[in-house]
Design a protein around this motif. Structure first.
Motif, mmCIF file in Angstrom:
data_model
loop_
_atom_site.group_PDB
_atom_site.id
_atom_site.type_symbol
_atom_site.label_atom_id
_atom_site.label_comp_id
_atom_site.label_asym_id
_atom_site.label_seq_id
_atom_site.Cartn_x
_atom_site.Cartn_y
_atom_site.Cartn_z
ATOM 1 N N LYS A 43 0.819 -1.214 0.000
ATOM 2 C CA LYS A 43 0.000 0.000 0.000
ATOM 3 C C LYS A 43 0.853 1.265 0.000
ATOM 4 O O LYS A 43 0.334 2.379 0.027
ATOM 5 C CB LYS A 43 -0.919 0.007 1.231
ATOM 6 C CG LYS A 43 -1.857 -1.199 1.276
ATOM 7 C CD LYS A 43 -2.664 -1.199 2.554
ATOM 8 C CE LYS A 43 -3.548 -2.448 2.623
ATOM 9 N NZ LYS A 43 -4.323 -2.509 3.891
ATOM 10 N N GLY A 44 2.158 1.073 0.004
ATOM 11 C CA GLY A 44 3.076 2.206 -0.069
ATOM 12 C C GLY A 44 3.175 3.015 1.204
ATOM 13 O O GLY A 44 3.541 4.188 1.173
ATOM 14 N N HIS A 45 2.878 2.423 2.366
ATOM 15 C CA HIS A 45 2.914 3.172 3.621
ATOM 16 C C HIS A 45 4.333 3.522 4.048
ATOM 17 O O HIS A 45 4.549 4.518 4.708
ATOM 18 C CB HIS A 45 2.240 2.365 4.733
ATOM 19 C CG HIS A 45 0.754 2.269 4.561
ATOM 20 N ND1 HIS A 45 -0.035 1.519 5.389
ATOM 21 C CD2 HIS A 45 -0.082 2.828 3.660
ATOM 22 C CE1 HIS A 45 -1.304 1.618 5.005
ATOM 23 N NE2 HIS A 45 -1.341 2.400 3.960
ATOM 24 N N ILE A 46 5.285 2.687 3.730
ATOM 25 C CA ILE A 46 6.671 2.919 4.153
ATOM 26 C C ILE A 46 7.596 2.629 2.978
ATOM 27 O O ILE A 46 7.424 1.665 2.253
ATOM 28 C CB ILE A 46 7.061 2.005 5.338
ATOM 29 C CG1 ILE A 46 6.113 2.240 6.524
ATOM 30 C CG2 ILE A 46 8.500 2.244 5.764
ATOM 31 C CD1 ILE A 46 6.384 1.328 7.696
ATOM 32 N N PHE A 47 8.569 3.501 2.799
ATOM 33 C CA PHE A 47 9.573 3.245 1.759
ATOM 34 C C PHE A 47 10.231 1.898 2.022
ATOM 35 O O PHE A 47 10.631 1.613 3.147
ATOM 36 C CB PHE A 47 10.626 4.354 1.804
ATOM 37 C CG PHE A 47 11.709 4.176 0.785
ATOM 38 C CD1 PHE A 47 11.512 4.513 -0.531
ATOM 39 C CD2 PHE A 47 12.939 3.663 1.155
ATOM 40 C CE1 PHE A 47 12.519 4.347 -1.463
ATOM 41 C CE2 PHE A 47 13.949 3.486 0.229
ATOM 42 C CZ PHE A 47 13.727 3.842 -1.083
ATOM 43 N N LEU A 48 10.336 1.039 1.013
ATOM 44 C CA LEU A 48 10.676 -0.357 1.277
ATOM 45 C C LEU A 48 12.134 -0.744 1.088
ATOM 46 O O LEU A 48 12.810 -1.116 2.019
ATOM 47 C CB LEU A 48 9.784 -1.257 0.430
ATOM 48 C CG LEU A 48 9.977 -2.756 0.602
ATOM 49 C CD1 LEU A 48 9.836 -3.154 2.056
ATOM 50 C CD2 LEU A 48 8.990 -3.522 -0.250
ATOM 51 N N LYS A 49 12.628 -0.703 -0.137
ATOM 52 C CA LYS A 49 13.921 -1.333 -0.377
ATOM 53 C C LYS A 49 14.973 -0.357 -0.888
ATOM 54 O O LYS A 49 14.684 0.620 -1.546
ATOM 55 C CB LYS A 49 13.772 -2.462 -1.396
ATOM 56 C CG LYS A 49 13.034 -3.678 -0.863
ATOM 57 C CD LYS A 49 13.060 -4.802 -1.878
ATOM 58 C CE LYS A 49 12.377 -6.046 -1.330
ATOM 59 N NZ LYS A 49 12.413 -7.162 -2.291
ATOM 60 N N THR A 50 16.205 -0.642 -0.560
ATOM 61 C CA THR A 50 17.338 0.049 -1.152
ATOM 62 C C THR A 50 18.174 -0.991 -1.871
ATOM 63 O O THR A 50 18.056 -2.181 -1.628
ATOM 64 C CB THR A 50 18.189 0.738 -0.066
ATOM 65 O OG1 THR A 50 18.597 -0.246 0.881
ATOM 66 C CG2 THR A 50 17.389 1.816 0.644
ATOM 67 N N ASN A 51 18.993 -0.556 -2.774
ATOM 68 C CA ASN A 51 19.799 -1.500 -3.553
ATOM 69 C C ASN A 51 20.687 -2.349 -2.655
ATOM 70 O O ASN A 51 21.342 -1.853 -1.756
ATOM 71 C CB ASN A 51 20.675 -0.729 -4.548
ATOM 72 C CG ASN A 51 19.853 -0.047 -5.622
ATOM 73 O OD1 ASN A 51 18.752 -0.491 -5.934
ATOM 74 N ND2 ASN A 51 20.378 1.031 -6.194
ATOM 75 N N GLY A 52 20.707 -3.644 -2.921
ATOM 76 C CA GLY A 52 21.570 -4.558 -2.201
ATOM 77 C C GLY A 52 21.047 -5.026 -0.857
ATOM 78 O O GLY A 52 21.767 -5.702 -0.123
ATOM 79 N N THR A 53 19.810 -4.676 -0.521
ATOM 80 C CA THR A 53 19.247 -5.090 0.768
ATOM 81 C C THR A 53 18.731 -6.523 0.709
ATOM 82 O O THR A 53 17.933 -6.867 -0.157
ATOM 83 C CB THR A 53 18.080 -4.164 1.168
ATOM 84 O OG1 THR A 53 18.535 -2.814 1.225
ATOM 85 C CG2 THR A 53 17.515 -4.561 2.525
ATOM 86 N N GLU A 54 19.195 -7.341 1.650
ATOM 87 C CA GLU A 54 18.650 -8.684 1.795
ATOM 88 C C GLU A 54 17.416 -8.613 2.694
ATOM 89 O O GLU A 54 17.419 -7.875 3.680
ATOM 90 C CB GLU A 54 19.679 -9.625 2.422
ATOM 91 C CG GLU A 54 20.916 -9.843 1.572
ATOM 92 C CD GLU A 54 21.858 -10.821 2.252
ATOM 93 O OE1 GLU A 54 21.434 -11.971 2.494
ATOM 94 O OE2 GLU A 54 22.992 -10.427 2.539
ATOM 95 N N THR A 55 16.382 -9.367 2.363
ATOM 96 C CA THR A 55 15.149 -9.307 3.147
ATOM 97 C C THR A 55 14.630 -10.706 3.463
ATOM 98 O O THR A 55 14.906 -11.659 2.740
ATOM 99 C CB THR A 55 14.051 -8.536 2.397
ATOM 100 O OG1 THR A 55 13.751 -9.220 1.177
ATOM 101 C CG2 THR A 55 14.486 -7.109 2.097
#
Length: 258
Positions: A57-69
């Motif tokens: 829903k776009g509530h929080i900025f999610l990913k940056t390059n190279g981030t493991e999740t």
């Protein structure tokens, strides 16, 4: 799934030496992690399905390059978390290296300097106060607590995304500031009533250790000694104010004059 090695890494970051060796620090909770994602490179992020579901829903900025999740269960989060009450998401961020000229900053803006502040909670609260009062740079003595201590990070409530914290030899920095004609303010029990003193919207405001105040090596470079008076003056009262509370009062008075 959260691996045993990952949990071990997260929990190891309670110790300063491990944070220094890895170049990482821990942040937890939707608000804090959400703010820091906009400011620092994220190395790893793990969250429950509830947190992940809100990202669509776009509530929080999610990913940056190279981030493991990872998507993890509440049980896994409980095992990894450093909090008594874990909050949906935990992340590892790369420790920033701020390249800021302290003399230029203090010559143009009001900055804070912390001399031996020991409590991570006080330190984090002061960073949060600096953010509130528009102070973008804090210069810490080498004896001041580590701002990337998990307790300090949590206490900033995301203010680390907007306030640069530097560690330096304070007497050297202050001597340079004085040589450049920059005012250096300090708080002392034998200082002058802050409400009766001229205050500039630039310079360095020094706050001292919780028990000992400003050290002698730093004190010699203070050009304006300030005191927050108790009320009424003749009434017996506490010996001193908590350093974070004193910082709030003093910063508020500087900004009131702006």
């Amino acid at each position: 799934m959260l691996s045993k090695n990952r949990i071990k890494l997260i929990r190891s970051l309670e110790l300063k030496k491990n944070r220094k060796e890895s170049g990482l620090f821990v942040a937890e909770g939707p608000k804090l992690v959400g703010e820091l994602l906009t400011a620092f490179p994220c190395a790893y992020l793990a969250a429950t399905s509830e947190w992940w579901s809100r990202q669509d829903k776009g509530h929080i900025f999610l990913k940056t390059n190279g981030t493991e999740t990872d998507e993890i269960t509440e049980e896994e989060l409980n095992r990894a978390s450093l909090l008594r009450a874990p909050q949906e998401v935990i992340a590892l961020f790369h420790t920033p290296e701020h390249q800021q000229d302290p003399i230029q900053s203090a010559g143009e803006n009001l900055c804070l300097a912390l001399d031996g502040v020991q409590d991570p909670g006080n330190l984090g609260t002061i960073v949060r106060l600096a953010d509130w009062f528009g102070i973008e740079d804090i210069f810490c003595s080498l004896s001041t607590a580590d701002v990337y201590n998990p307790k300090a990070v949590q206490a900033t409530m995301g203010a680390l995304a907007r306030v640069r914290v530097h560690y330096t030899v304070l007497p050297d920095l202050l001597s340079r500031a004085v040589g450049a004609g920059i005012p250096v303010y300090g708080t002392f029990l034998n200082g002058r009533n802050i409400y009766e003193q001229p205050l500039e919207q630039r310079g360095i405001l020094v706050m001292g250790n919780e028990g000992k105040g400003v050290g002698r090596e730093v004190e010699q470079w203070v050009t304006a000694r300030l005191y927050v008076p108790n009320y009424p003056a003749e009434r017996a009262t506490s010996e001193s104010l908590n350093v974070a509370i004193a910082t709030a009062i003093v910063c508020a008075e500087f900004r009131r004059r702006a």
